[in-house]
Design an enzyme around this catalytic site. Structure first.
Site, short mmCIF file in Angstrom:
data_model
loop_
_atom_site.label_atom_id
_atom_site.label_comp_id
_atom_site.label_asym_id
_atom_site.label_seq_id
_atom_site.Cartn_x
_atom_site.Cartn_y
_atom_site.Cartn_z
N ASP A 52 1.17 -1.07 0.49
CA ASP A 52 -0.54 -0.44 -0.26
C ASP A 52 0.80 1.26 -0.16
OD1 ASP A 52 -1.97 -1.56 -0.16
OD2 ASP A 52 -1.94 -1.39 2.51
N TYR A 110 7.20 -9.57 6.69
CA TYR A 110 6.72 -8.54 6.91
C TYR A 110 7.59 -7.94 8.49
CZ TYR A 110 3.56 -7.92 3.40
OH TYR A 110 2.85 -7.71 1.98
#
Length: 244
Positions: A52, A110
């Protein structure tokens, strides 16, 4: 025809994510333009995920097909000579024509970083979520264990995104406190839209004693997004590695 695999590092601060969109600048768009200028072809990159706006990456993977006679390992240096300083190609190599950086991925790691200080930072502000309130790390560690394993993560997915199933497997969720920083590292076979950021938002609610660690299992079983915590800001999130 050659299939070239790229390992990409980028600071996502100035980009509206990876994937090409109308009327905004994205990482994919910038790299494709450079590739087209270099090869004279109309190249389209396949990306390992769709990070994003504001999200960073240290080990993003992409691949593209080309008829160019440029040796595959030279694309790294040639691209780095054309790309802006916030995007770097760490490696370029030829792979089998069947390789697909998105569909061949077996998992991703992540990290998410929280900075817990009274005052906001000036240096490094784009890579952390500044959170002033004190968090109970013991409660967060207790709750984090409930995410390990295979679950339906529908309650931890924002609306949008096309997925056949909301079932995912989390193999590791590590939390380390280093001085004023709390660093979350999460590894799974795949992640839903905003899933990592909602998991972190929920763990923050646990650390604030607004959600009990015992309620995580109930939230997972509910499949109800409204029961989970907020989606934290993107700046603290970084794609560390993609596994194949």
């Amino acid at each position: 025809m050659k299939n070239v695999k790229l390992i990409i590092e980028y600071d996502g601060t100035n980009y509206s994510g990876w994937q090409i969109q109308k009327n905004v600048i994205t990482v994919e768009q910038v790299i494709e333009k450079s590739l087209n200028d270099i090869t004279g072809e109309n190249i389209k990159i396949i990306g390992s995920s769709r990070t994003d706006a504001g999200v960073h990456a240290k080990g993003f993977v992409g691949n593209f097909f080309t008829e160019s006679k440029i040796p595959c390992d030279r694309f790294r240096n040639i691209l780095n000579g054309k790309l802006p300083k916030d995007i770097v190609i760490l490696n370029s190599e030829e792979v089998q024509l069947s390789f697909n950086s998105r569909f061949d991925s077996r998992g991703k790691t992540y990290s998410y970083t929280i900075l817990s200080t009274p005052q906001r930072p000036a240096i490094g502000r784009n890579y952390v979520y500044h959170f002033r309130k004190n968090l109970d790390l013991g409660l967060i560690l207790e709750a984090s264990k409930e995410f390990i394993g295979t679950h339906d993560f529908a309650a931890f997915k924002s609306s949008g995104g096309n997925t056949k199933t909301t079932v995912r497997t989390i193999s590791n969720l590590e939390i380390i406190k280093r001085d004023d920083y709390i660093i979350f590292t999460i590894t799974g076979d795949g992640f839903l839209y905003n899933m990592v950021r909602i998991i972190i938002g929920t763990l923050i609610e646990v650390g604030l004693e607004k959600i009990s660690p015992k309620n995580i299992k109930t939230i997972l079983l509910s499949r109800n997004r409204n029961m989970a915590g907020p989606c934290v800001p993107p700046g603290g999130l970084c794609l560390e590695k993609v596994y194949y």
